[in-house]
Design a protein around this motif. Structure first.
Motif, PDB file in Angstrom:
ATOM      1  N   GLN A   1       1.466  28.843 -27.715  1.00 29.93           N
ATOM      2  CA  GLN A   1       0.068  29.039 -28.098  1.00 29.93           C
ATOM      3  C   GLN A   1      -0.048  29.932 -29.329  1.00 29.93           C
ATOM      4  N   GLN A   2       0.773  30.973 -29.375  1.00 31.06           N
ATOM      5  CA  GLN A   2       0.748  31.861 -30.540  1.00 31.06           C
ATOM      6  C   GLN A   2       1.225  31.123 -31.782  1.00 31.06           C
ATOM      7  N   ASN A   3       2.198  30.257 -31.638  1.00 32.04           N
ATOM      8  CA  ASN A   3       2.675  29.475 -32.780  1.00 32.04           C
ATOM      9  C   ASN A   3       1.592  28.516 -33.285  1.00 32.04           C
ATOM     10  N   LYS A   4       0.853  27.925 -32.344  1.00 32.21           N
ATOM     11  CA  LYS A   4      -0.242  27.033 -32.736  1.00 32.21           C
ATOM     12  C   LYS A   4      -1.339  27.789 -33.477  1.00 32.21           C
ATOM     13  N   LEU A   5      -1.639  28.991 -32.989  1.00 32.58           N
ATOM     14  CA  LEU A   5      -2.655  29.801 -33.650  1.00 32.58           C
ATOM     15  C   LEU A   5      -2.220  30.181 -35.051  1.00 32.58           C
ATOM     16  N   THR A   6      -0.958  30.543 -35.189  1.00 34.07           N
ATOM     17  CA  THR A   6      -0.425  30.882 -36.512  1.00 34.07           C
ATOM     18  C   THR A   6      -0.520  29.689 -37.452  1.00 34.07           C
ATOM     19  N   LYS A   7      -0.090  28.536 -36.970  1.00 31.45           N
ATOM     20  CA  LYS A   7      -0.131  27.325 -37.783  1.00 31.45           C
ATOM     21  C   LYS A   7      -1.565  27.004 -38.198  1.00 31.45           C
TER      22      LYS A   7
ATOM     23  N   SER B   1     -14.564  21.725 -43.878  1.00 32.78           N
ATOM     24  CA  SER B   1     -14.383  21.776 -45.330  1.00 32.78           C
ATOM     25  C   SER B   1     -15.494  22.499 -46.074  1.00 32.78           C
ATOM     26  N   GLY B   2     -16.652  22.685 -45.446  1.00 26.27           N
ATOM     27  CA  GLY B   2     -17.748  23.372 -46.127  1.00 26.27           C
ATOM     28  C   GLY B   2     -17.661  24.879 -46.079  1.00 26.27           C
ATOM     29  N   SER B   3     -16.642  25.402 -45.447  1.00 24.28           N
ATOM     30  CA  SER B   3     -16.475  26.846 -45.336  1.00 24.28           C
ATOM     31  C   SER B   3     -16.154  27.479 -46.686  1.00 24.28           C
ATOM     32  N   VAL B   4     -16.607  28.710 -46.878  1.00 21.08           N
ATOM     33  CA  VAL B   4     -16.368  29.445 -48.115  1.00 21.08           C
ATOM     34  C   VAL B   4     -15.652  30.755 -47.781  1.00 21.08           C
ATOM     35  N   PRO B   5     -14.577  31.101 -48.501  1.00 19.46           N
ATOM     36  CA  PRO B   5     -13.864  32.348 -48.211  1.00 19.46           C
ATOM     37  C   PRO B   5     -14.775  33.564 -48.299  1.00 19.46           C
ATOM     38  N   ASP B   6     -14.576  34.514 -47.389  1.00 18.68           N
ATOM     39  CA  ASP B   6     -15.434  35.695 -47.369  1.00 18.68           C
ATOM     40  C   ASP B   6     -14.639  36.924 -46.959  1.00 18.68           C
ATOM     41  N   CYS B   7     -15.276  38.083 -47.127  1.00 20.50           N
ATOM     42  CA  CYS B   7     -14.593  39.366 -46.926  1.00 20.50           C
ATOM     43  C   CYS B   7     -14.707  39.921 -45.512  1.00 20.50           C
ATOM     44  N   ASP B   8     -15.019  39.077 -44.541  1.00 17.79           N
ATOM     45  CA  ASP B   8     -14.881  39.470 -43.142  1.00 17.79           C
ATOM     46  C   ASP B   8     -13.839  38.592 -42.469  1.00 17.79           C
ATOM     47  N   ASP B   9     -13.883  37.298 -42.754  1.00 12.96           N
ATOM     48  CA  ASP B   9     -12.897  36.400 -42.174  1.00 12.96           C
ATOM     49  C   ASP B   9     -11.518  36.594 -42.791  1.00 12.96           C
ATOM     50  N   THR B  10     -11.456  36.959 -44.069  1.00 16.55           N
ATOM     51  CA  THR B  10     -10.154  37.155 -44.704  1.00 16.55           C
ATOM     52  C   THR B  10      -9.396  38.334 -44.092  1.00 16.55           C
ATOM     53  N   PRO B  11      -9.978  39.530 -43.995  1.00 16.30           N
ATOM     54  CA  PRO B  11      -9.241  40.595 -43.306  1.00 16.30           C
ATOM     55  C   PRO B  11      -8.987  40.266 -41.840  1.00 16.30           C
ATOM     56  N   GLY B  12      -9.922  39.555 -41.190  1.00 14.03           N
ATOM     57  CA  GLY B  12      -9.701  39.169 -39.799  1.00 14.03           C
ATOM     58  C   GLY B  12      -8.485  38.283 -39.650  1.00 14.03           C
ATOM     59  N   ALA B  13      -8.321  37.328 -40.560  1.00 16.74           N
ATOM     60  CA  ALA B  13      -7.181  36.421 -40.501  1.00 16.74           C
ATOM     61  C   ALA B  13      -5.877  37.145 -40.838  1.00 16.74           C
ATOM     62  N   ILE B  14      -5.912  38.035 -41.835  1.00 15.86           N
ATOM     63  CA  ILE B  14      -4.720  38.825 -42.180  1.00 15.86           C
ATOM     64  C   ILE B  14      -4.227  39.598 -40.961  1.00 15.86           C
ATOM     65  N   LEU B  15      -5.126  40.280 -40.291  1.00 19.06           N
ATOM     66  CA  LEU B  15      -4.755  41.102 -39.136  1.00 19.06           C
ATOM     67  C   LEU B  15      -4.301  40.238 -37.966  1.00 19.06           C
ATOM     68  N   ALA B  16      -4.944  39.085 -37.771  1.00 16.16           N
ATOM     69  CA  ALA B  16      -4.541  38.195 -36.682  1.00 16.16           C
ATOM     70  C   ALA B  16      -3.127  37.662 -36.904  1.00 16.16           C
ATOM     71  N   LEU B  17      -2.816  37.263 -38.134  1.00 10.81           N
ATOM     72  CA  LEU B  17      -1.465  36.767 -38.427  1.00 10.81           C
ATOM     73  C   LEU B  17      -0.413  37.839 -38.175  1.00 10.81           C
ATOM     74  N   LEU B  18      -0.714  39.080 -38.555  1.00 16.82           N
ATOM     75  CA  LEU B  18       0.239  40.166 -38.346  1.00 16.82           C
ATOM     76  C   LEU B  18       0.360  40.526 -36.864  1.00 16.82           C
ATOM     77  N   ARG B  19      -0.708  40.315 -36.073  1.00 13.33           N
ATOM     78  CA  ARG B  19      -0.618  40.565 -34.637  1.00 13.33           C
ATOM     79  C   ARG B  19       0.214  39.491 -33.935  1.00 13.33           C
ATOM     80  N   LEU B  20       0.195  38.286 -34.462  1.00  7.72           N
ATOM     81  CA  LEU B  20       0.862  37.164 -33.813  1.00  7.72           C
ATOM     82  C   LEU B  20       2.325  37.008 -34.199  1.00  7.72           C
ATOM     83  N   ASN B  21       2.730  37.578 -35.316  1.00 13.16           N
ATOM     84  CA  ASN B  21       4.024  37.222 -35.901  1.00 13.16           C
ATOM     85  C   ASN B  21       4.841  38.419 -36.364  1.00 13.16           C
TER      86      ASN B  21
END
Length: 599
Positions: free
Chosen positions: A308-314, A341-361
């Motif tokens: 599950q963690q690998n799927k989340l990372t992917k 596809s209509g999503s736009v990068p933002d400064c809440d989801d970007t740090p959230g994703a950075i931290l999630a990747l580091l928590r998972l891997n």
């Protein structure tokens, strides 16, 4: 709920619910509340495109509106929200398309008209524009589309366009890098509305020949920009109202057969729910996925299997933006709020994703993605040290300005990345990290209020007088600062500076706790699971144990009596409220996880 056994039982219960909410693709999609505003604008767009072909969808939408009328005749942004002028007026306009042929619809419309009259909007006088323009002031992001839809629906019956300001859609022809220099009257991510609504106003409004000639020359080029910015899904920003406003405007401007309109209508039909409703946005999958991972804290391996963690990372790697984004012109490396596809990068989801990747891997497995995300944040940081949502330096309207909760989140992501990769990145990159962290801290220091609070941008409380939410903002920033302290083990000077902001913020949260142990958006506002749980998380490792125990006790009682009842704390542009099914779950689970860890 005071002992460890009770907390462990609740942790197991909530984590099992969290797993049950994971979708078949291995991440979380959540569920946004349905919206009367979204329904009204979608119904109008479908009607104008082809009322006969879309009869089933229109009928279901009208039925949803009739079933979700507030007892006072108004409509709020969610079924749990008090009525507001904008939503009620848009519903009234949509109902106007069918009131003459359906007595039930006419009866609902009359109740809405009666309520609007109590708000000093007399639809008989035709002066709708004054109230709406006064409400939104210089921000035309929502006021002009509202008035445009009203006029197209026959509200008022005569000269509906004459009081509507002309949107300068020709400015969209300027290169994106110059947008920040323009005094645009809409927020950066509403450019599709600027173009489409601006064009239909030009067509419908009586105005000077010279102005029409100048703007008319820009029309075709602006439409090409609009078409270029449309995502594959057909939904601008994956947002139902924005897509519908664009569609109904272009239809009345004579562009019904444009690909933009056809795809937008298909998007609206595809996103309608079984009960006839529509949400504001299709979902917040990236955001709720990173919140779900965060909520498990140091217990993630007990809940999430390796597969599950690998799927989340992917998944998180796959939704990182890899091109110069056509909507806001930012470089590759950021994350938006959804996998669509209509999503736009933002400064809440970007740090959230950075931290999630580091928590998972292990750090080496996600270094490329994390560093790209950090570089994206460098690009967005404003000169005041804070972080905006989408676009650096616009600053003309609220959602393009720096804000505390996003800045706190970015500070934590940058501090964590620096700690993890400090021995693997070049000295000049470390220097950029140091400067970014220093500037973000200074922004937070300057914007902490005298009482210790920070105000968030994308979250509010509809019962607070100014619709602000200092409890949410303070709890979030405080928790981010405390996590950053743990990440900054080698930078003692920075640790000391971060720590100076913490005591006053803790005191603020304790002082605004309600007598029943809960927290609302401010003192003496009814508590919610979201605000109470986030406050407990922020205070769990402090000396304020009694406050935390009171909060946990209230959460236990609320959960036992009402389940995971979500509250409209989310705030879309132009004060548009929504709630999200996973917010109370992830917030409560995070509070339990944090409380177990600190005991």
């Amino acid at each position: 709920m005071k002992n460890m056994t009770d907390l462990e039982i609740r942790f197991k219960e909530l984590s099992e619910i969290l797993l049950s909410e994971m979708n078949e693709n291995g991440f979380w999609s959540g569920q946004l509340s349905s919206s009367a505003l979204g329904v009204a604008v979608a119904v109008a767009a479908l009607h104008f495109y082809d009322a006969d072909q879309n009869a089933a969808q229109i009928k279901a939408g009208l039925s949803w509106l009739a079933n979700n009328l507030n007892t006072d005749g108004s409509y709020g942004d969610t079924p749990e929200s008090p009525g507001n002028i904008s939503t009620t007026l848009l519903v009234y306009a949509a109902l106007n398309l069918y009131a003459n042929e359906d007595e039930k619809i006419a009866a609902v419309q009359k109740q809405s008209a009666d309520w609007l009259l109590t708000q000093n909007i007399d639809l008989r006088t035709g002066d709708v524009a004054t109230a709406i323009l006064a409400h939104y002031k210089t921000d035309y992001t929502f006021s002009v589309p509202i008035l445009t839809m009203c006029a197209l629906c026959g509200i008022p019956k005569k000269d509906g366009f004459q009081r509507i300001p002309q949107l300068p859609f020709e400015l969209a022809l300027m290169p994106q890098k110059f947008y920040r220099m323009l005094n645009l009257s809409v927020v950066s991510y509403a450019i599709p509305a600027l173009i489409a609504v601006g064009i239909v106003i030009l067509k419908k409004k009586r105005s000077g020949k010279i102005g029409k000639w100048i703007r008319g020359g820009a029309e075709k080029k602006a439409l090409k920009i609009l078409q270029k910015s449309m995502p594959e899904s057909g939904g601008f920003l994956e947002a139902i109202p924005l897509t519908a406003f664009v569609g109904l405007s272009l239809i009345h401007a004579g562009y019904r057969d444009l690909d933009v309109v056809e795809k937008g209508i298909a998007f609206l039909k595809r996103t309608q729910r079984e009960d006839g409703g529509w949400p504001i946005d299709i979902d917040l999958s990236t955001w709720v996925t990173t919140l779900s991972i965060k909520s498990l804290g140091n217990r993630k391996d007990e809940v999430l299997a390796e597969e599950q963690q690998n799927k989340l990372t992917k998944h998180l790697k796959s939704v990182q933006n890899k091109i110069v984004h056509p909507f806001n012109g930012t470089s590759p490396g950021g994350w938006g709020w959804t996998n669509y596809s209509g999503s736009v990068p933002d400064c809440d989801d970007t740090p959230g994703a950075i931290l999630a990747l580091l928590r998972l891997n292990a750090p080496e497995n996600v270094k490329h993605e994390v560093i790209a995300g950090v570089e994206w944040l460098f690009e967005l940081q404003n000169s005041d040290g804070g972080f905006p949502t989408f676009s650096k330096g616009w600053g003309k309207l609220p959602f393009d300005q720096s804000c505390a909760d996003l800045t706190g989140h970015c500070l934590l992501a940058l501090a964590t990345a620096r700690s993890v990769y400090k021995n693997e990145i070049p000295a000049d990159f470390v220097l950029r990290l140091n400067n970014a962290l220093r500037n973000a801290f200074e922004y937070l220091r300057k914007h902490q209020q005298k009482n210790g609070a920070w105000l968030p941008l994308w979250f509010g409380n509809q019962w607070e007088k100014a619709h602000q939410n200092p409890v949410y903002g303070t709890a979030r920033v405080l928790a981010y600062l405390k996590e950053a302290l743990l990440a900054e083990e080698d930078d003692l000077a920075f640790q000391e500076e971060l720590a100076t902001l913490i005591p006053l913020a803790e005191r603020f949260l304790v002082e605004v706790q309600n007598e029943d142990g809960s927290w609302g958006g401010a003192k003496n506002i009814n508590g919610t699971i979201e605000e109470t749980a986030l406050s407990v998380t922020a205070l769990a490792d402090s000396k304020h144990k009694n406050a935390c125990e009171g909060g946990l006790k209230w959460l236990d009682e609320s959960f036992s009596q009402n389940g995971l009842k979500s509250a409209p704390v989310g705030l879309y542009f132009a004060s548009l409220w929504y709630d999200e099914k996973l917010y109370p779950l992830t917030a409560y689970l995070e509070a339990i996880t944090k409380s177990l860890h600190t005991r």
